[in-house]
Each structure stands twice: as C-alpha cells, then as structure tokens.
Design a protein around this motif. Structure first.
Motif, PDB file in Angstrom:
ATOM      1  N   ILE A   1       0.838  -1.200   0.000  1.00  0.00           N
ATOM      2  CA  ILE A   1       0.000   0.000   0.000  1.00  0.00           C
ATOM      3  C   ILE A   1       0.872   1.249   0.000  1.00  0.00           C
ATOM      4  CG2 ILE A   1      -1.763   1.282   1.268  1.00  0.00           C
ATOM      5  CD1 ILE A   1      -2.926  -1.507   2.007  1.00  0.00           C
ATOM      6  N   GLY A   2       1.986   1.194   0.705  1.00  0.00           N
ATOM      7  CA  GLY A   2       2.913   2.321   0.681  1.00  0.00           C
ATOM      8  C   GLY A   2       3.444   2.582  -0.713  1.00  0.00           C
ATOM      9  N   ASP A   3       3.786   1.529  -1.444  1.00  0.00           N
ATOM     10  CA  ASP A   3       4.266   1.680  -2.818  1.00  0.00           C
ATOM     11  C   ASP A   3       3.189   2.319  -3.690  1.00  0.00           C
ATOM     12  OD1 ASP A   3       6.176   1.131  -5.043  1.00  0.00           O
ATOM     13  OD2 ASP A   3       4.525  -0.162  -5.706  1.00  0.00           O
TER      14      ASP A   3
ATOM     15  N   ARG B   1       3.652   5.952  -5.406  1.00  0.00           N
ATOM     16  CA  ARG B   1       3.580   6.093  -6.860  1.00  0.00           C
ATOM     17  C   ARG B   1       2.497   7.095  -7.262  1.00  0.00           C
ATOM     18  NH1 ARG B   1       1.427   1.875  -8.971  1.00  0.00           N
ATOM     19  NH2 ARG B   1       1.357   0.518  -7.167  1.00  0.00           N
ATOM     20  N   SER B   2       1.474   7.247  -6.420  1.00  0.00           N
ATOM     21  CA  SER B   2       0.327   8.080  -6.757  1.00  0.00           C
ATOM     22  C   SER B   2       0.431   9.509  -6.252  1.00  0.00           C
ATOM     23  CB  SER B   2      -0.956   7.447  -6.197  1.00  0.00           C
ATOM     24  OG  SER B   2      -1.105   6.133  -6.664  1.00  0.00           O
ATOM     25  N   LEU B   3       1.111   9.715  -5.123  1.00  0.00           N
ATOM     26  CA  LEU B   3       1.139  11.023  -4.475  1.00  0.00           C
ATOM     27  C   LEU B   3       2.552  11.415  -4.075  1.00  0.00           C
ATOM     28  CD1 LEU B   3      -1.797  10.431  -1.945  1.00  0.00           C
ATOM     29  CD2 LEU B   3      -1.939  11.732  -4.080  1.00  0.00           C
TER      30      LEU B   3
ATOM     31  N   ALA C   1       4.151  15.782  -0.109  1.00  0.00           N
ATOM     32  CA  ALA C   1       3.307  16.943   0.234  1.00  0.00           C
ATOM     33  C   ALA C   1       1.830  16.637  -0.042  1.00  0.00           C
ATOM     34  CB  ALA C   1       3.756  18.175  -0.543  1.00  0.00           C
ATOM     35  N   GLU C   2       1.541  15.976  -1.154  1.00  0.00           N
ATOM     36  CA  GLU C   2       0.157  15.622  -1.470  1.00  0.00           C
ATOM     37  C   GLU C   2      -0.406  14.640  -0.444  1.00  0.00           C
ATOM     38  OE1 GLU C   2       0.065  15.999  -6.347  1.00  0.00           O
ATOM     39  OE2 GLU C   2       0.875  14.175  -5.433  1.00  0.00           O
ATOM     40  N   ALA C   3       0.403  13.677  -0.039  1.00  0.00           N
ATOM     41  CA  ALA C   3      -0.047  12.696   0.952  1.00  0.00           C
ATOM     42  C   ALA C   3      -0.355  13.380   2.283  1.00  0.00           C
ATOM     43  CB  ALA C   3       1.001  11.598   1.141  1.00  0.00           C
ATOM     44  N   ARG C   4       0.522  14.288   2.712  1.00  0.00           N
ATOM     45  CA  ARG C   4       0.267  15.021   3.957  1.00  0.00           C
ATOM     46  C   ARG C   4      -0.993  15.875   3.839  1.00  0.00           C
ATOM     47  NH1 ARG C   4       5.798  15.556   3.688  1.00  0.00           N
ATOM     48  NH2 ARG C   4       5.641  17.676   2.877  1.00  0.00           N
ATOM     49  N   ARG C   5      -1.150  16.538   2.722  1.00  0.00           N
ATOM     50  CA  ARG C   5      -2.326  17.398   2.510  1.00  0.00           C
ATOM     51  C   ARG C   5      -3.599  16.554   2.472  1.00  0.00           C
ATOM     52  NH1 ARG C   5      -4.942  21.830   3.474  1.00  0.00           N
ATOM     53  NH2 ARG C   5      -6.142  22.593   1.741  1.00  0.00           N
ATOM     54  N   LEU C   6      -3.560  15.440   1.775  1.00  0.00           N
ATOM     55  CA  LEU C   6      -4.735  14.569   1.695  1.00  0.00           C
ATOM     56  C   LEU C   6      -5.093  14.034   3.078  1.00  0.00           C
ATOM     57  CD1 LEU C   6      -6.902  13.138   0.053  1.00  0.00           C
ATOM     58  CD2 LEU C   6      -5.229  11.332  -0.445  1.00  0.00           C
ATOM     59  N   ALA C   7      -4.097  13.601   3.842  1.00  0.00           N
ATOM     60  CA  ALA C   7      -4.355  13.114   5.208  1.00  0.00           C
ATOM     61  C   ALA C   7      -4.988  14.212   6.049  1.00  0.00           C
ATOM     62  CB  ALA C   7      -3.062  12.613   5.843  1.00  0.00           C
TER      63      ALA C   7
END
Length: 171
Positions: free
Chosen positions: A141-143, A147-149, A152-158
C-alpha cells in the motif's frame, strides 16, 4: 485485448453518466469526491484483505490485533477499550475475540480487582503474524501511495480527510 480503464476514466464515466441521466441528484462538489473516496478505499481494501488472508486473518481480526499491538507491553486492553478502538459491534467483537483466542493469537485472563473484566492480550504467537502483515501492508500500500502522491500531497490529503472525518463526528 481491451485496455483496462485507469482510475480517472473509471471515475469520469460514472460521473458523466450520472450528470446526464440523473442530473437532479448530481452535486459537483460531493459526487466526484464521494466516488473517488469509494474507489480509493476499494482499491486499498482489496490489497489489504489479500495480504491479511494470506496469514488467515480477516480485516476485523487484524484490526483487533493491531489495536492491541499499538498499546504498551503487555499489549492488553479490555474488550470495551478494544471496541472503542475498532469499527465493530460488541457481538462481532465477541466472535472475533473467540476466534483469535481459539487460534492462540490472544489470551484472556481475569482481573483481581474486578472478576467481570477479562483483559485481552496478544500472545507471543501473534507477534510474528502481525509483523508480517504490517510489513507487507506497508510495502504494497505504501508503494501504491508513493507512486500516486508526492509527500506533500499525501500530507495534505491526510489533513483534509482528517478534517472531513472530524466534521462527520461533530454532526
């Protein structure tokens, strides 16, 4: 051989169809987000379920074991504490705890102070199973997420999803 549509196409097509054939219920702010969240959850859940199933665990069983693992040693909680930490009914939790106990992944003992309370603790047998599943979940799931985000995008989405969850709990 037909090419499988990518996620953007799988989201866009139902949205276009909804807008065309059910316009009175189309909300441009809500529906695209709702569909994207559902499809992201489905993709993640499918991957995670396969990883858990390879070790004989259901998602509910893994959730209970992970909740216990997150506590300090001896990794024990009361059933009431577990229920607050997981998304499962009390009847469902009782069934999961019995299954985990029968497989030797948790143990239950009486508390001297209150004989009605039977804390649930991880067994030594559960630890390698949990570590294996968590390691594989992080890898797969991390991969997918990396690959998708971007970071910065992952932090913002969270942050945004946390805001959305907190808004739901206040209504």
């Amino acid at each position: 051989m037909s090419k499988r549509p990518d996620m953007a196409e799988r989201i866009a097509n139902p949205l276009d169809m909804h807008r065309q054939h059910w316009p009175e219920s189309y909300d441009a702010q809500v529906l695209p987000l709702m569909l994207a969240l559902t499809q992201a959850y489905t993709a993640q859940h499918s991957r995670a379920t396969r990883i858990m199933a390879a070790t004989g665990l259901s998602p509910a069983e893994f959730d209970v074991l992970a909740s216990l693992r997150r506590t300090p040693p001896p990794h024990a909680l009361t059933p009431s504490d577990i229920q607050r930490a997981v998304l499962i009914t009390s009847g469902g939790l009782t069934k999961v705890l019995r299954q985990l106990e029968a497989r030797g992944l948790v143990s239950r003992s009486m508390q001297d102070a209150d004989r009605r309370v039977k804390p649930v603790a991880l067994t030594a047998q559960a630890m390698p199973v949990l570590e294996k599943v968590m390691s594989e979940l992080h890898a797969v799931i991390g991969d997918w997420m990396r690959r998708s985000l971007t970071d910065a995008e992952a932090r913002r989405l969270a942050s945004l999803l946390t805001k959305l969850v907190n808004g739901a709990s206040s209504t």
